[in-house]
Design an enzyme around this catalytic site. Structure first.
Site, PDB file in Angstrom:
ATOM      1  N   SER A   1       6.328  -4.224  -0.650  1.00  0.00           N
ATOM      2  CA  SER A   1       7.295  -5.411  -0.463  1.00  0.00           C
ATOM      3  C   SER A   1       7.868  -5.801  -1.433  1.00  0.00           C
ATOM      4  O   SER A   1       8.881  -6.733  -1.375  1.00  0.00           O
ATOM      5  CB  SER A   1       6.273  -6.642  -0.129  1.00  0.00           C
ATOM      6  OG  SER A   1       5.114  -7.132  -0.964  1.00  0.00           O
ATOM      7  N   TYR A   2       7.770  -5.445  -2.668  1.00  0.00           N
ATOM      8  CA  TYR A   2       8.598  -5.818  -3.964  1.00  0.00           C
ATOM      9  C   TYR A   2       9.825  -5.288  -3.786  1.00  0.00           C
ATOM     10  O   TYR A   2      10.304  -4.069  -3.738  1.00  0.00           O
ATOM     11  CB  TYR A   2       7.574  -5.201  -5.053  1.00  0.00           C
ATOM     12  CG  TYR A   2       6.399  -5.882  -5.472  1.00  0.00           C
ATOM     13  CD1 TYR A   2       5.990  -6.982  -4.777  1.00  0.00           C
ATOM     14  CD2 TYR A   2       5.582  -5.267  -6.202  1.00  0.00           C
ATOM     15  CE1 TYR A   2       4.708  -7.260  -5.116  1.00  0.00           C
ATOM     16  CE2 TYR A   2       4.357  -5.567  -6.527  1.00  0.00           C
ATOM     17  CZ  TYR A   2       3.949  -6.839  -6.216  1.00  0.00           C
ATOM     18  OH  TYR A   2       2.765  -7.224  -6.410  1.00  0.00           O
ATOM     19  N   SER A   3      10.778  -6.291  -3.828  1.00  0.00           N
ATOM     20  CA  SER A   3      12.126  -5.970  -3.576  1.00  0.00           C
ATOM     21  C   SER A   3      12.427  -5.036  -2.309  1.00  0.00           C
ATOM     22  O   SER A   3      13.335  -4.555  -2.169  1.00  0.00           O
ATOM     23  CB  SER A   3      12.945  -4.854  -4.899  1.00  0.00           C
ATOM     24  OG  SER A   3      13.006  -5.798  -5.862  1.00  0.00           O
TER      25      SER A   3
END
Length: 325
Positions: free
Chosen positions: A58-60
Site C-alpha cells: 500500500s505504500y505509494s
C-alpha cells in the site's frame, strides 16, 4: 552493525530495520520521496550493514515496492538481505482488492513479487487484523503462500493481544505456518504494548519490530503545541497529530532532550537507544528522509543507558488510549 535472531527463528536481522514507507512516489503523500531521491537511503543503509528492509504493497500504492526492489537488485545480493512487505490495505476500489481473504492474499502476494522483481519475500505480514474474514481463512492462505515458496516467514502487525493469541493458537491447532513476528506501535510516549502484547511475544518467542519508534519524529525534537516541526511530513501528516501532542507526550520528549544534552548526542539517538534496551525488541523500524538521520540511527546502537537514565525517561509515562490498530 549488530545482528540478532528474529524471534526464535534462525533468521538473523540487523538491529535497525529500514522502513521504506517514505520511498516511492511524492504524489501519494507530500513527504514521500521519488525513486532517485530514495536510492541513496537504501544504498547508505546497506553500506552500514543493514540487511532488513520493510515496505508494504500500500505504500505509494505499490510504487514503494518497485523502488525498493530495483534498488536492492542494483546494490545488494538477494540472499544477503531480508525483505519484508505487507498485505491488507486497499489497493483499488473494487470489493476484493483489500483485506485478508484467501482470494485477495493469493493475488496480493503475486502482485507484490512482480513489483519487487523477486521470486519470494522473506517476511510476509498482515498489515492489520481483518474483522470481516475468519482468521482460519487468512492463516490457511498464508500457509499456502509459504508452501508455494513465495514467502519464507509470516508476520503480523498492530492488533489486540487476544487476537494475536487466537491466531497463534489457530495456526498450531491446524498445523499451519505460524507468525514469527509482531510489527506493533511502540515508543517512549506510547507504551501500551507493555501491558499484554509484549509479554505474549516474549512467552511465545515472537520477534518484535516496532513501527514509529520515534513517534513519527515527535521524539526527535522540534515539536511544540504551536510548531508542528520543520519537515514536510511533520507539517502534513494528519495522523501524527491525532496520535501525539498530549501534554504528557511533551513531558517525555523534554526528558529525552535533557538526557540528549547531557550525553552530547541527538534526541533521536536517545529515543532509539531506549528502544534498543527493551528486552523484547528485535529491531525498530526506522524511516528517514534525511541522510544524516540514518547515521544518527546507526550510532544509537552503541549508546548504553544506565538503569538511572532508563528510569529518568520512563517514570513520567501516562496511559494512552489504544492507537494504531
Amino acid at each position: 552493525m549488530k545482528y540478532v535472531r528474529l524471534g526464535k527463528t534462525g533468521l538473523r536481522v540487523s538491529r535497525i530495520c529500514l522502513g521504506c514507507m517514505s520511498y516511492g512516489e511524492s504524489k501519494w503523500h507530500g513527504w514521500a520521496l521519488g525513486e532517485e531521491e530514495s536510492r541513496p537511503f537504501i544504498k547508505k543503509a546497506l553500506e552500514a550493514g543493514v540487511n532488513f528492509f520493510d515496505t508494504s504493497d500500500s505504500y505509494s500504492l505499490g510504487e514503494s515496492e518497485r523502488v525498493v526492489g530495483r534498488a536492492l537488485k542494483d546494490f545488494a545480493r538477494r540472499e544477503e538481505i531480508v525483505l519484508a512487505t505487507k498485505v491488507f490495505a486497499p489497493m483499488g476500489e473494487k470489493p476484493n482488492r483489500m483485506g485478508l481473504s484467501k482470494k485477495y492474499i493469493m493475488h496480493a502476494i503475486d502482485d507484490s513479487l512482480q513489483r519487487l522483481g523477486m521470486d519470494y519475500v522473506d517476511l510476509y505480514q498482515i498489515h492489520r487484523w481483518d474483522s470481516r474474514t475468519p482468521i482460519e481463512e487468512t492463516l490457511e492462505a498464508l500457509h499456502d503462500v509459504v508452501k508455494a515458496g513465495k514467502a519464507r516467514y509470516i508476520g503480523a502487525s498492530s492488533m489486540y493481544a487476544w487476537q494475536f493469541s487466537k491466531a497463534l493458537y489457530t495456526a498450531e491447532k491446524h498445523g499451519w505456518t505460524r507468525f514469527v513476528s509482531m510489527q506493533n506501535h511502540y515508543n517512549l510516549i506510547y507504551r501500551e504494548e507493555e501491558r499484554e502484547m509484549l509479554p505474549l511475544c516474549r512467552e511465545q518467542g515472537i520477534g518484535v519490530i516496532p513501527w514509529s519508534p520515534l513517534a513519527r519524529g515527535f521524539l526527535a525534537g522540534g515539536r511544540t503545541a504551536e510548531n508542528r516541526g520543520e519537515t514536510s511530513r511533520s507539517q502534513n501528516d494528519k495522523s501524527m497529530h491525532n496520535m501525539y501532542f498530549r501534554d504528557s507526550d511533551f513531558t517525555i520528549a523534554n526528558r529525552v532532550a535533557e538526557l540528549a544534552s547531557q550525553r552530547s548526542v541527538s534526541r533521536m539517538q536517545i529515543a532509539l537507544a531506549w528502544m534498543l534496551h527493551q528486552q523484547d525488541v528485535t529491531a525498530p523500524i526506522v524511516g528517514s528522509t534525511k541522510l544524516q538521520h540514518l547515521d544518527e540511527a546507526f550510532a544509537a546502537i552503541d549508546i548504553k543507558l544506565s538503569p538511572e537514565e532508563l528510569l529518568f525517561l520512563e517514570e513520567l509515562y501516562q496511559p494512552h488510549p489504544i492507537l494504531g490498530h
